[in-house]
Design an enzyme around this catalytic site. Structure first.
Site, PDB file in Angstrom:
ATOM      1  CD  GLU A 108       7.930 -73.104  23.007  1.00  0.00           C
ATOM      2  OE1 GLU A 108       8.789 -73.795  22.432  1.00  0.00           O
ATOM      3  OE2 GLU A 108       7.193 -72.306  22.426  1.00  0.00           O
TER       4      GLU A 108
ATOM      5  CB  CYS B 175       8.578 -74.376  18.977  1.00  0.00           C
ATOM      6  SG  CYS B 175       9.682 -72.956  18.927  1.00  0.00           S
TER       7      CYS B 175
END
Length: 476
Positions: free
Chosen positions: A250, A284
């Protein structure tokens, strides 16, 4: 069945004492005040080797427990986290900087126990692939072995649980390498969880870059999970190649949000703000570039300025604050440079942009930047902090093209009163997740993963759980 376990309750001081090295180590400083939070161990690669060996030795008996009993252990771990939630939240606030309140430290610790319980609740049964009276084939998922987990500094506890919970549930053991910036939070979380888990099922090896590099290349690791920058993710891909270990990555994002002209500005202003500024922008999947139709551009800018003015920023342990400092000086400098570049290019800083030099800590004010070109560095580079560029557009085609122009695609959002229209626009956006009238709203039941250079592999939900198992077909 699992034995009855008495759950210990600790103070923050007791947790810090329990995880402190007997000798050596290094001081960890509070990014809000500069004060020493505690002392973190600095492990060697030899100690990493030993931890992986112990994890491998423990894995077989852990796997043999079966899903039901492993789920029971995860529920007990969630109970332990809940029993120690305030001490964990205080430590997290002091080390990472995020305030106790708002979608911050207490929220993060609560999410840890929620993810543990939800992951424990998933049903994962053999899947019939063929059953036609002539042949039968079933798809099963078996444990991989030992999973390595490398976490970031922005949500250190929560993302660790995202990695650990499904790995343990599937019958793997886990070795975690926390960020050098936030090792204490992860060590304390694991200490609490390990009061109820069997020995060596979950280990944390704190240290520098050499530990991460060794973990990603280690022949004793069967799968690696990583959350962090795209550049580091690429390095992990290269270093893991010789052992052909499975990866879930990720990586960086620069999420776009598109506000359609029919939006109810007042109804979405708060959600727009928190989509961008959750964890002071250090997320993020936060909203990092906002495209607003020219018909509502001024209204959206005004509404966001009004919301920003109502959100207090300061030391995380002070209960009134909901925004905190940037976690480290490097990130502070990145945000400051990007905003200054935007200002020098002629963009309008609506609010913020001038950090108080006399204030201790890495506090960068909530910043909104309007009248900015889509090619500006503040738009094209992930700022990872409390600065949001707001870009004007005229047509939907133009907005979609700008949203898709970058080489990342973690999340995105569309904002509209017309859900059908919003779904049409969402389907055109190149991102792993597209939210409508919200942003960054992850759910332990809903698979999550990026597209393009934002990584690959899924987390969360049954699909994420399967990625911590080795598929096996039994055909007869």
């Amino acid at each position: 069945m699992t034995r009855t376990i008495d759950i210990g309750v600790f103070t923050t001081a007791q947790l810090l004492d329990a995880i402190a090295p007997s000798d050596g180590g290094r001081d960890i400083l509070d990014p809000a005040t500069g004060a020493i939070v505690g002392r973190a161990p600095e492990r060697t690669t030899a100690e990493l080797d030993a931890a992986i060996s112990r994890a491998r030795a423990a894995q077989r008996s852990w796997a043999q427990l079966g899903h039901r009993e492993r789920s029971s252990y995860l529920d007990k771990a969630a109970d332990a986290v809940d029993a120690n939630s305030e001490a964990l939240a205080e430590l997290l606030s002091r080390e990472q900087g995020k305030p106790l309140n708002g979608p911050n430290a207490r929220f993060e610790v609560g999410a840890c126990s929620s993810w543990l319980r939800t992951t424990a609740s998933f049903e994962i049964e053999p899947e019939k692939v063929v059953d036609d009276g002539v042949g039968h084939a079933e798809l099963h998922y078996r444990p991989l072995g030992v999973v390595g987990a490398i976490g970031p500094w922005n949500w250190p506890m929560m993302i660790t649980v995202w990695q650990v919970a499904p790995a343990l549930r599937m019958g793997n053991t886990v070795v975690v390498k926390p960020s050098e910036y936030t090792p204490l939070s992860v060590l304390a979380l694991a200490y609490v969880m390990n009061t109820v888990l069997p020995p060596d099922v979950l280990s944390v090896v704190a240290g520098g870059r050499d530990i991460g590099e060794a973990l990603s290349a280690h022949e004793g690791i069967d799968k690696l999970m990583f959350t962090g920058s795209t550049a580091t993710g690429k390095a992990i891909i290269r270093s893991s190649a010789d052992t052909v270990k499975r990866l879930t990555l990720e990586l960086g994002g620069n999420d776009a949000g598109i506000v359609l002209p029919d939006v109810d500005v007042k109804a979405v202003a708060q959600d727009l703000f928190w989509g961008a500024f959750i964890n002071t922008g250090q997320t993020c999947a936060a909203l990092k570039r906002l495209y607003v139709h020219e018909d509502v551009y001024a209204q959206v800018c005004d509404a966001l300025v009004e919301v920003a003015a109502s959100m207090p920023m300061g030391i995380g342990l002070e209960e009134q604050n909901v925004l905190g400092p940037l976690q480290n000086r490097t990130q502070f400098d990145i945000v400051a440079a990007l905003v200054e570049t935007a200002r020098e290019s002629g963009a309008t800083v609506l609010v913020g942009g001038d950090p108080a030099t006399e204030q201790a800590g890495y506090f960068y004010p909530t910043t909104l930047v309007a009248d900015i070109d889509n090619s500006n560095d503040l738009v094209t580079h992930e700022q990872f902090g409390p600065a949001l560029p707001i870009i004007r557009y005229s047509t939907i085609d133009e907005a979609v093209a700008m949203a898709n122009a970058l080489d990342v695609g973690l999340g995105a959002s569309v904002w509209s009163t017309d859900i059908d229209k919003a779904r049409e626009v969402a389907a055109r956006i190149e991102a792993g997740t597209v939210w409508i009238n919200k942003h960054g709203a992850v759910d332990p039941r809903v698979p999550f993963g990026g597209s393009k250079q934002s990584g690959y592999g899924l987390e969360f939900g049954v699909e994420g759980l399967k990625q911590l198992g080795a598929p096996q077909i039994i055909s007869y």
